[in-house]
Structure formats: C-alpha cells, structure tokens
Design a protein around this motif. Structure first.
Motif, PDB file in Angstrom:
ATOM      1  N   GLY A  33       0.858  -1.278  -0.113  1.00 31.24           N
ATOM      2  CA  GLY A  33      -0.145  -0.079   0.172  1.00 31.24           C
ATOM      3  C   GLY A  33       0.851   1.222  -0.060  1.00 31.24           C
ATOM      4  N   GLU A  34       0.118   2.210  -0.681  1.00 33.46           N
ATOM      5  CA  GLU A  34       1.131   3.437  -0.624  1.00 33.46           C
ATOM      6  C   GLU A  34       0.462   4.419   0.533  1.00 33.46           C
ATOM      7  N   PRO A  35       1.332   5.501   1.070  1.00 29.92           N
ATOM      8  CA  PRO A  35       0.943   6.232   2.239  1.00 29.92           C
ATOM      9  C   PRO A  35      -0.320   6.785   2.117  1.00 29.92           C
ATOM     10  N   GLY A  36      -1.105   6.445   3.149  1.00 27.37           N
ATOM     11  CA  GLY A  36      -2.518   6.894   3.148  1.00 27.37           C
ATOM     12  C   GLY A  36      -3.469   5.776   2.892  1.00 27.37           C
ATOM     13  N   SER A  37      -3.113   4.768   2.301  1.00 26.65           N
ATOM     14  CA  SER A  37      -3.912   3.668   1.955  1.00 26.65           C
ATOM     15  C   SER A  37      -4.567   2.830   3.394  1.00 26.65           C
ATOM     16  N   ILE A 212      -7.070   3.154  -4.769  1.00 26.17           N
ATOM     17  CA  ILE A 212      -7.317   3.955  -6.075  1.00 26.17           C
ATOM     18  C   ILE A 212      -6.853   5.365  -5.805  1.00 26.17           C
ATOM     19  N   TYR A 213      -7.272   5.826  -4.548  1.00 26.37           N
ATOM     20  CA  TYR A 213      -7.076   7.139  -4.117  1.00 26.37           C
ATOM     21  C   TYR A 213      -5.643   7.526  -3.712  1.00 26.37           C
ATOM     22  N   PRO A 214      -5.148   6.603  -2.812  1.00 25.04           N
ATOM     23  CA  PRO A 214      -3.514   7.118  -2.400  1.00 25.04           C
ATOM     24  C   PRO A 214      -2.433   6.648  -3.581  1.00 25.04           C
ATOM     25  N   ARG A 216      -2.856   7.662  -6.532  1.00 19.11           N
ATOM     26  CA  ARG A 216      -3.358   8.744  -7.510  1.00 19.11           C
ATOM     27  C   ARG A 216      -3.761   8.296  -8.888  1.00 19.11           C
ATOM     28  N   PHE A 217      -4.511   6.950  -8.830  1.00 14.43           N
ATOM     29  CA  PHE A 217      -4.897   6.670 -10.276  1.00 14.43           C
ATOM     30  C   PHE A 217      -5.874   7.686 -10.906  1.00 14.43           C
ATOM     31  N   TYR A 218      -6.295   8.449 -10.023  1.00 16.78           N
ATOM     32  CA  TYR A 218      -7.241   9.577 -10.639  1.00 16.78           C
ATOM     33  C   TYR A 218      -6.459  10.498 -11.641  1.00 16.78           C
ATOM     34  N   GLU A 219      -5.346  10.444 -11.646  1.00 22.69           N
ATOM     35  CA  GLU A 219      -4.378  11.353 -12.575  1.00 22.69           C
ATOM     36  C   GLU A 219      -4.333  10.714 -13.918  1.00 22.69           C
ATOM     37  N   VAL A 220      -4.691   9.352 -13.943  1.00 22.58           N
ATOM     38  CA  VAL A 220      -4.332   8.688 -15.144  1.00 22.58           C
ATOM     39  C   VAL A 220      -5.762   7.657 -15.324  1.00 22.58           C
ATOM     40  N   GLN A 221      -6.779   7.963 -14.735  1.00 26.55           N
ATOM     41  CA  GLN A 221      -8.111   7.444 -15.187  1.00 26.55           C
ATOM     42  C   GLN A 221      -9.382   8.237 -15.234  1.00 26.55           C
ATOM     43  N   LYS A 222     -10.365   8.158 -16.133  1.00 25.21           N
ATOM     44  CA  LYS A 222     -11.310   9.137 -16.197  1.00 25.21           C
ATOM     45  C   LYS A 222     -12.746   8.545 -15.542  1.00 25.21           C
ATOM     46  N   TYR A 223     -12.789   7.240 -15.806  1.00 27.12           N
ATOM     47  CA  TYR A 223     -14.150   6.665 -15.341  1.00 27.12           C
ATOM     48  C   TYR A 223     -14.050   5.675 -14.016  1.00 27.12           C
ATOM     49  N   LEU A 224     -14.823   6.001 -13.165  1.00 27.24           N
ATOM     50  CA  LEU A 224     -15.006   4.967 -12.135  1.00 27.24           C
ATOM     51  C   LEU A 224     -16.230   4.516 -11.880  1.00 27.24           C
ATOM     52  N   SER A 225     -16.285   3.080 -11.852  1.00 30.66           N
ATOM     53  CA  SER A 225     -17.630   2.228 -11.901  1.00 30.66           C
ATOM     54  C   SER A 225     -17.779   1.787 -10.658  1.00 30.66           C
ATOM     55  N   LYS A 226     -18.739   2.164  -9.848  1.00 31.73           N
ATOM     56  CA  LYS A 226     -18.868   1.630  -8.379  1.00 31.73           C
ATOM     57  C   LYS A 226     -19.451   0.163  -8.344  1.00 31.73           C
ATOM     58  N   SER A 227     -18.645  -0.706  -8.782  1.00 33.83           N
ATOM     59  CA  SER A 227     -19.117  -1.967  -8.909  1.00 33.83           C
ATOM     60  C   SER A 227     -19.272  -2.972  -7.705  1.00 33.83           C
ATOM     61  N   THR A 273     -16.255   6.373   2.139  1.00 35.74           N
ATOM     62  CA  THR A 273     -17.170   7.435   1.981  1.00 35.74           C
ATOM     63  C   THR A 273     -16.244   8.688   1.592  1.00 35.74           C
ATOM     64  N   GLU A 274     -15.354   8.748   2.431  1.00 34.98           N
ATOM     65  CA  GLU A 274     -14.114  10.034   2.521  1.00 34.98           C
ATOM     66  C   GLU A 274     -13.553  10.120   0.871  1.00 34.98           C
ATOM     67  N   LEU A 275     -13.073   8.679   0.310  1.00 33.18           N
ATOM     68  CA  LEU A 275     -12.322   8.515  -0.909  1.00 33.18           C
ATOM     69  C   LEU A 275     -12.849   8.681  -2.024  1.00 33.18           C
ATOM     70  N   LEU A 276     -14.114   8.320  -2.098  1.00 39.44           N
ATOM     71  CA  LEU A 276     -15.186   8.205  -3.094  1.00 39.44           C
ATOM     72  C   LEU A 276     -15.279   9.836  -3.624  1.00 39.44           C
ATOM     73  N   LYS A 277     -15.663  10.530  -2.541  1.00 42.06           N
ATOM     74  CA  LYS A 277     -15.864  11.944  -2.628  1.00 42.06           C
ATOM     75  C   LYS A 277     -14.573  12.550  -3.240  1.00 42.06           C
ATOM     76  N   LYS A 278     -13.196  12.236  -2.617  1.00 37.31           N
ATOM     77  CA  LYS A 278     -12.077  12.825  -3.287  1.00 37.31           C
ATOM     78  C   LYS A 278     -11.833  12.506  -4.457  1.00 37.31           C
ATOM     79  N   LEU A 279     -12.196  11.195  -5.007  1.00 36.68           N
ATOM     80  CA  LEU A 279     -11.994  10.849  -6.427  1.00 36.68           C
ATOM     81  C   LEU A 279     -12.884  11.476  -7.270  1.00 36.68           C
TER      82      LEU A 279
END
Length: 326
Positions: A33-37, A212-214, A216-227, A273-279
């Motif tokens: 895991g990355e820092p914060g994970s 996902i958030y720690p 930083r995949f949000y920098e290189v991914q557009k779609y997030l499907s809550k599966s 809850t927290e990280l979905l909002k951040k993403l």
C-alpha cells in the motif's frame, strides 16, 4: 588510584565482563500500500499498538509501498525468514486454492457479513490450510470492496468491459472472472500499475477506493464504476521467522493483530465514503452499475470454482447462509 581504575576497566572490556547493550529485535512488516492507503493506516496502527506492549523486547517496523517486494516476493521472503510479517490479499488464492472463495463475485455483502465469515469459515477452515502451506495467519484484515476504473467508457453491464485491457492482481479466478465478462485482464504487480495506465499499456484496473486514491490513479483514469464486484480480505501473515520469537512476543503480535480486526473495518468504512468524494472532486466520472447483470454473469465462475476446488461448494453455501436477511 585513577590509573588502576582505568586498567581495571580495560581488563573487564577485554575479558567480556562489560557487554554492550543488545540490539532490539526488528520485526519487519511489509505491504504494497501507498501512504494513506488502508494497508498503510492499519499496519501503522498495528505497529503502534504492538510496540507499546512489546517495550524493549522487540519493535515492529512497517515497510510499505512494496519496499520489500510485491506480494509474491514477500510471501517467498516469509518462507525464507528474511521478513517477518506481510499483508497479502488476492494472491493467497494462488498460494492456497481454497482462498479462491474470496474471488467469488458478490459473495460478501457487507463488513458485518465478512466478520461472520471470518469467525466461522476463515479461522476454523482456511487458516489451517494456509498453515499447511507454510503461512501462519495471525489476523484477518481488509483490502476492501473493489471498483473498476478505466479510460474508455463507464462500465454499467459486464458487456461494457469488452476489449478493455484491465490490470488485475495475481489470482487465476480474478482473471477468469473478467475474461467471462469480456475484458482482457492481465496480472501485474501493484507497483507497476500507475505507469501501465499512464502509458496506455492498460486501459483500466480494479481496486478498492483505499488503493485507488492514495495511488493517484485519478491522474491517469477517467471513469470510476462503483461495482463492488469482489470483497478482498487481507491477511496478516507470519512465516519461518515466527518460531525464533520469544513466546511473549508471539502472543503480543497475535493478540494485537486480532484486536485490530474491528478497527480495520471501522477505518475502511470511513475511507470508502471519504475517498469516493475525493476521487469525484479530482475529476473522475463515477457511475452505478447494474449489479443484477453482474451477479447473473458471475454464475459460471461459481460453478467452475466449485468443481475445481475440493470443499469449495460447501464453503460458498455456508458463506451465503451467513449473509444478512434482505
């Protein structure tokens, strides 16, 4: 007199009667895991609690971000005794086949359900199987409910995955699951995923929000499907070095790992809850999926796993019977 005192001290040092302080035993605890994970937060909290109890007997030192290798490498090092604890997840299904139970889509309904599965299936049945393979599980923690991200399109139904190059962790059932949905899954070390997404080697990946958030995949991914397609536990695993520890040290590590189990669930629920909002705030486009369509498409995986692994069908049935009433 002063001269005689110096001579006496020198004699004591030479004869070994003056001994240096013994170095404190370091207990190496690795994870990917990355820092914060979630892995980072829970391993750090474990180390804090354990070290308070250990005093000068030993010290848990956490090595995150794959510093001690990927999950496969760390499991090998556990067997060699070169590291002491690790926090693997999906890869356990490749090491001990019955752990593929947690590769079954939509098996775990929520964390209360998982706590029952942990106490009534994992501890009495899976833990002894892992020990036969050389892995001592001292705690059952969490990696989390997994979500799909990609750069092609929102994933609503399994068919939307057709042709998408998807990174998955090592584990044959995750590969088979996404192949059955129409994706092109490829196992890859977690530490390599960001660059693979950035360069287009992979179109997408699937992981819990707490990875996902720690990362930083949000920098290189557009779609997030809550599966929420799979819930993956994580396991606090000891290896060959366990037997070298003083029994009191073993007891503290074991008790603290178990003490952390409800704490891990609490931290994980907050992060969801927290990280979905951040993403979403970071620009990812989130969508709901057609869960019923995914559940229907997953039936062949259950059938194949039940046929391939002795005892699997019974454990699936038992896990399902522990689910909360709808």
């Amino acid at each position: 007199m002063r001269f005689k005192g110096l001579i006496a001290a020198a004699v004591l040092a030479v004869t070994g009667m003056v001994t240096p302080a013994l170095a404190q035993t370091e207990i190496k605890f690795g994870h990917v895991g990355e820092p914060g994970s979630l892995f980072d937060q829970t391993a750090t909290e474990f180390a804090k609690r354990a070290n308070e109890k250990l005093g000068d007997k030993a010290k848990v030192v956490v090595y995150g971000s794959s510093q001690l290798g990927d999950d496969k490498a760390m499991l090998q090092k556990l067997k060699l005794g070169t590291i002491d604890l690790a926090l693997p997840s999906t890869i356990m299904s490749s090491m001990v086949p019955i752990f593929g139970l947690f590769e079954m889509p939509y098996l775990v309904q929520d964390r209360d359900h998982m706590a029952k599965i942990r106490d009534e299936i994992v501890t009495p049945t899976l833990v002894p199987e892992a020990e036969k393979a050389g892995y001592r599980i001292i705690g059952v923690w969490e990696n989390g409910f997994r979500q799909i991200t990609n750069n092609k399109r929102p994933i609503v139904k399994p068919g939307d995955l057709a042709g998408i190059k998807l990174r998955v962790p090592s584990g044959e059932w995750r590969v088979k699951m996404f192949q059955s949905y129409g994706a092109s899954p490829s196992p890859m070390s977690f530490s390599e995923v960001f660059v693979a997404l950035q360069t287009g080697v992979m179109d997408g990946q699937e992981n819990p929000y707490a990875q996902i958030y720690p990362s930083r995949f949000y920098e290189v991914q557009k779609y997030l499907s809550k599966s929420n397609h799979v819930y993956t536990p994580a396991y606090v695993v000891a290896g060959r070095s366990w037997d070298k520890f003083d029994p009191e040290v073993q007891k503290i590590l074991q008790e603290t790992a178990v003490e952390m189990q409800p704490v891990v669930y609490e931290i994980a629920a907050g992060l969801d809850t927290e990280l979905l909002k951040k993403l979403e705030d970071a620009g990812m486009v989130a969508n709901e999926v057609d869960t019923a369509a995914f559940v229907e498409a997953s039936k062949p995986i259950y059938e194949e796993f039940s046929a391939a692994v002795p005892g699997a069908a019974e454990l699936i049935q038992k896990a399902q019977s522990l689910a909360p009433a709808k």
